[in-house]
Design a protein around this motif. Structure first.
Motif, mmCIF file in Angstrom:
data_model
loop_
_atom_site.group_PDB
_atom_site.id
_atom_site.type_symbol
_atom_site.label_atom_id
_atom_site.label_comp_id
_atom_site.label_asym_id
_atom_site.label_seq_id
_atom_site.Cartn_x
_atom_site.Cartn_y
_atom_site.Cartn_z
ATOM 1 N N TYR A 242 -23.695 -110.019 79.306
ATOM 2 C CA TYR A 242 -23.203 -109.591 77.871
ATOM 3 C C TYR A 242 -24.680 -108.901 77.344
ATOM 4 N N GLU A 243 -24.477 -107.714 77.012
ATOM 5 C CA GLU A 243 -25.538 -106.635 76.468
ATOM 6 C C GLU A 243 -25.384 -106.038 75.264
ATOM 7 N N PRO A 244 -25.745 -106.860 74.187
ATOM 8 C CA PRO A 244 -25.882 -105.978 73.061
ATOM 9 C C PRO A 244 -26.535 -104.685 72.651
ATOM 10 N N VAL A 245 -25.742 -103.634 72.214
ATOM 11 C CA VAL A 245 -26.566 -102.395 71.960
ATOM 12 C C VAL A 245 -26.161 -101.725 70.777
ATOM 13 N N THR A 265 -18.119 -104.927 89.155
ATOM 14 C CA THR A 265 -16.790 -105.228 89.550
ATOM 15 C C THR A 265 -15.713 -105.123 88.173
ATOM 16 N N PHE A 266 -16.655 -105.433 87.304
ATOM 17 C CA PHE A 266 -15.901 -105.283 86.008
ATOM 18 C C PHE A 266 -16.914 -104.620 84.930
ATOM 19 N N VAL A 267 -16.197 -104.008 83.803
ATOM 20 C CA VAL A 267 -16.942 -103.337 82.771
ATOM 21 C C VAL A 267 -16.102 -103.236 81.574
ATOM 22 N N GLU A 268 -16.595 -103.571 80.783
ATOM 23 C CA GLU A 268 -15.887 -103.653 79.520
ATOM 24 C C GLU A 268 -16.842 -103.607 78.197
ATOM 25 N N GLY A 269 -16.394 -103.020 76.912
ATOM 26 C CA GLY A 269 -17.246 -103.179 75.817
ATOM 27 C C GLY A 269 -16.203 -103.292 74.530
ATOM 28 N N ILE A 270 -16.924 -104.006 73.628
ATOM 29 C CA ILE A 270 -16.174 -104.260 72.384
ATOM 30 C C ILE A 270 -16.989 -103.803 71.260
ATOM 31 N N GLN A 271 -16.537 -102.902 70.417
ATOM 32 C CA GLN A 271 -17.389 -101.994 69.646
ATOM 33 C C GLN A 271 -17.032 -102.704 68.130
ATOM 34 N N SER A 276 -22.501 -100.704 66.543
ATOM 35 C CA SER A 276 -23.058 -102.006 67.096
ATOM 36 C C SER A 276 -21.744 -102.321 68.142
ATOM 37 N N ALA A 277 -22.342 -102.775 69.327
ATOM 38 C CA ALA A 277 -21.370 -103.262 70.619
ATOM 39 C C ALA A 277 -21.790 -103.977 71.389
ATOM 40 N N VAL A 278 -21.122 -104.695 72.167
ATOM 41 C CA VAL A 278 -21.605 -105.625 73.301
ATOM 42 C C VAL A 278 -20.877 -105.091 74.585
ATOM 43 N N ILE A 279 -21.668 -104.643 75.550
ATOM 44 C CA ILE A 279 -21.170 -104.171 76.928
ATOM 45 C C ILE A 279 -21.361 -105.546 77.846
ATOM 46 N N PHE A 305 -13.274 -112.830 72.032
ATOM 47 C CA PHE A 305 -14.029 -111.579 71.084
ATOM 48 C C PHE A 305 -15.020 -112.162 70.093
ATOM 49 N N LYS A 306 -14.797 -113.389 69.264
ATOM 50 C CA LYS A 306 -15.662 -114.101 68.659
ATOM 51 C C LYS A 306 -16.840 -114.629 69.043
ATOM 52 N N HIS A 307 -16.656 -114.937 70.437
ATOM 53 C CA HIS A 307 -17.943 -115.534 71.364
ATOM 54 C C HIS A 307 -18.803 -114.261 71.646
ATOM 55 N N VAL A 308 -18.050 -113.041 72.046
ATOM 56 C CA VAL A 308 -18.763 -111.977 72.357
ATOM 57 C C VAL A 308 -19.628 -111.561 70.973
ATOM 58 N N LYS A 309 -18.839 -111.501 69.903
ATOM 59 C CA LYS A 309 -19.564 -110.971 68.723
ATOM 60 C C LYS A 309 -21.210 -111.938 68.563
ATOM 61 N N SER A 310 -21.036 -113.165 68.982
ATOM 62 C CA SER A 310 -22.208 -113.831 68.680
ATOM 63 C C SER A 310 -23.377 -113.093 69.225
ATOM 64 N N TYR A 311 -23.124 -112.414 70.424
ATOM 65 C CA TYR A 311 -24.433 -111.936 70.804
ATOM 66 C C TYR A 311 -25.022 -110.814 70.340
ATOM 67 N N LEU A 312 -24.403 -110.329 69.191
ATOM 68 C CA LEU A 312 -24.859 -109.551 68.556
ATOM 69 C C LEU A 312 -26.216 -109.947 67.556
ATOM 70 N N THR A 313 -26.213 -111.281 67.326
ATOM 71 C CA THR A 313 -27.096 -111.914 66.511
ATOM 72 C C THR A 313 -28.559 -111.731 67.452
ATOM 73 N N GLY A 314 -28.447 -111.708 68.624
ATOM 74 C CA GLY A 314 -29.797 -111.459 69.423
ATOM 75 C C GLY A 314 -30.019 -110.192 69.889
ATOM 76 N N ASP A 315 -31.083 -109.873 70.367
ATOM 77 C CA ASP A 315 -31.496 -108.493 70.973
ATOM 78 C C ASP A 315 -31.601 -108.429 72.467
ATOM 79 N N HIS A 316 -31.028 -109.481 73.258
ATOM 80 C CA HIS A 316 -31.455 -109.659 74.538
ATOM 81 C C HIS A 316 -30.222 -109.995 75.417
#
Length: 516
Positions: A242-245, A265-271, A276-279, A305-316
């Motif tokens: 998970y990479e927040p951008v 093998t897999f690439v996906e983004g949720i904006q 703000s997005a997580v790739i 998608f809620k789990h993915v959104k939690s990664y936006l709280t950090g920058d790593h």
């Protein structure tokens, strides 16, 4: 005894409340009540029936023998239609509410319905690395079987109820599509019953024109009765990063870089907003670090998608290991993020623990019970669209989506589009990297109007040589539609195969302008 009286009193109060308010009011403004009390249990029964049936048929090896008999039954129906004068178009007899498309198939009431009970997996050939399936076999069914014997589809679209026929005649995509292309590009052969009742098989070498024309044709060239699809070896886990951008330009640049890297093998983004997005990038592996395992498919887990959104709280960036099948169906429980509009408290931890095992309700049952009032409200105040855009235009496309509809999250899924024939291919002679922008939710712009706003999106997509998925509402006129899609091969084959008298043109079957 007291508990029984309490629940009886509660049920009586509920029925009286419905009587006072009116059933339409309750269904429109408190739809979650009907969904939780009726549709969730009914959906569980549907799933149990289809899973048990599919397992028994495959284990008993009866499907191949019965398949030929069922094909002959379809041929007989088509020939009877022809002998009777063929006064109306033909279509499959599958009820419109069972399809995954949000459209209401009114043509089912006026066309000749051809009965097709074809929902089985016919054969898994690990030597040739193909699986042969009937058109109504769905992705949940195919995943469960293939994963259990160590195989998987190279492109396995997300939702359990998506059928092979729908993905062939329409289209399908997944986070592995940046390597393998769309669902049609992993298909090896199609078997169809044509307008004259004949059975044909088409591949890249045999009946090649028909093979390339079938995808996106929406059942207007013939009845699909079987398809052979490539399979690849599966591994137990997906190692997901998970990479927040932040910042639109950086999001588009980083997403394109990840999509071009075939080691992913897999690439996906949720904006989640304009900037703000997580790739997510993943690889299959047989080994997992025990302290980083996340079984996201368990019923009490937060929606993905809620789990993915939690990664936006950090920058790593962070890494998790997810079981393969649970990764494939990571958005199934929440129907991406659509379920939050139907059951607003669906991601509440108490609801997940108590009732999450019944989620999601079947989309087909939601359609069947929505009624005309809810359908109109959804059409005017809700967007469900997938637009396929060349990757080089991603930044402009997101800005355009933000201006016209302002719907978030947006689903970003890259795919490789090969050159070639058929309705969908790049403008040039070389393969090109595209991205599916999926917008599902309530628009946040004041000027939103379903027809006008969608037409603005369609105009932009045509201008960059993109494509609109045909399961959703399409507002283009006929000239605009055939500007977006290449109809040369499609129309020639409709002439040669006698389809004009047997099936409607794809535009007439799916576009709003043709149906109003």
């Amino acid at each position: 005894m007291y508990a029984l009286l309490f629940f009886a009193g509660l049920a009586l109060s509920f029925l009286l409340w419905i009587r006072v308010k009116g059933l339409d009011h309750v269904i429109v403004h408190h739809r979650w009540i009907f969904v939780c009390l009726f549709l969730l249990p009914l959906s569980v029964l549907f799933d149990v029936y289809y899973h048990v049936r599919g397992w028994l048929i495959f284990k008993m090896c009866s499907a191949p023998r019965l398949h030929d008999q069922r094909v002959r039954g379809i041929q007989r129906q088509v020939r009877e239609w022809k002998e009777a004068g063929g006064r109306t178009f033909m279509c499959t007899g599958r009820p419109g509410w069972l399809t995954m498309s949000l459209r209401v198939g009114k043509y089912k009431k006026t066309h000749k319905n051809i009965t097709m009970h074809m929902m089985d997996i016919l054969e898994v050939d690990t030597q040739r690395q193909v699986v042969r399936v009937e058109p109504l076999a769905n992705m949940g069914q195919v995943t469960a079987l293939l994963n259990s014997i160590g195989w998987t589809l190279p492109v396995l679209p997300e939702l359990d109820d998506l059928t092979v026929g729908g993905l062939v005649m329409g289209t399908g995509i997944e986070s592995s599509s940046h390597i393998y292309g769309l669902f049609q590009h992993i298909c090896v052969s199609y078997e169809l019953v044509l307008a004259d009742g004949s059975l044909v098989r088409c591949t890249e070498e045999e009946n090649s024109d028909l093979f390339h024309a079938v995808p996106w044709s929406c059942g207007t060239l013939g009845f699909l009765v079987a398809a052979e699809i490539k399979i690849v070896p599966a591994k137990a886990w997906v190692k997901l990063r998970y990479e927040p951008v932040r910042g639109l330009e950086d999001i588009c640049r980083r997403f394109a870089e990840a999509s071009e890297n075939k080691e992913n093998t897999f690439v996906e983004g949720i904006q989640f907003s304009l900037d703000s997005a997580v790739i997510m990038t993943g690889t299959m592996t047989d080994h997992a670090e025990p302290d980083k395992i996340n079984r996201i498919g368990l019923h009490f887990k937060p929606w993905f998608f809620k789990h993915v959104k939690s990664y936006l709280t950090g920058d790593h960036s962070e890494v998790e290991y997810i079981p393969l099948r649970q990764y494939y169906h990571r958005h199934t429980r929440s129907i991406f993020w659509e379920l939050q509009d139907i059951i607003p408290f669906g991601n509440n931890s108490l609801f997940r623990w108590l009732f999450g095992w019944m989620v999601p309700p079947k989309i087909s049952l939601l359609k069947l019970t929505q009624g005309e009032t809810i359908r109109r409200l959804y059409e005017q105040h809700h967007v469900v669209q997938d637009m396929l855009i060349p990757m080089r235009h991603l930044q402009a496309a997101i800005a355009h989506f933000h201006q016209e509809i302002n719907v978030y999250p947006l689903w970003l899924c890259p795919f490789l589009l090969p050159s070639g024939r058929g309705m969908v291919h790049p403008k040039g002679q070389e393969e090109e990297l595209y991205v599916d922008i999926g917008a599902y939710g309530e628009p946040k712009v004041k000027h939103f109007e379903a027809r006008a706003s969608t037409r603005q999106l369609e105009k932009f997509v045509r201008g960059v040589h993109g494509f609109q998925m045909l399961y959703a509402d399409v507002y283009m006129d006929r000239e605009e539609f055939w500007e977006m899609f290449d109809g040369h091969l499609y129309h020639r084959l409709r002439d040669e195969l006698g389809c004009k008298e047997a099936f409607p043109e794809v535009y007439d079957k799916i576009c709003k302008s043709a149906r109003h």
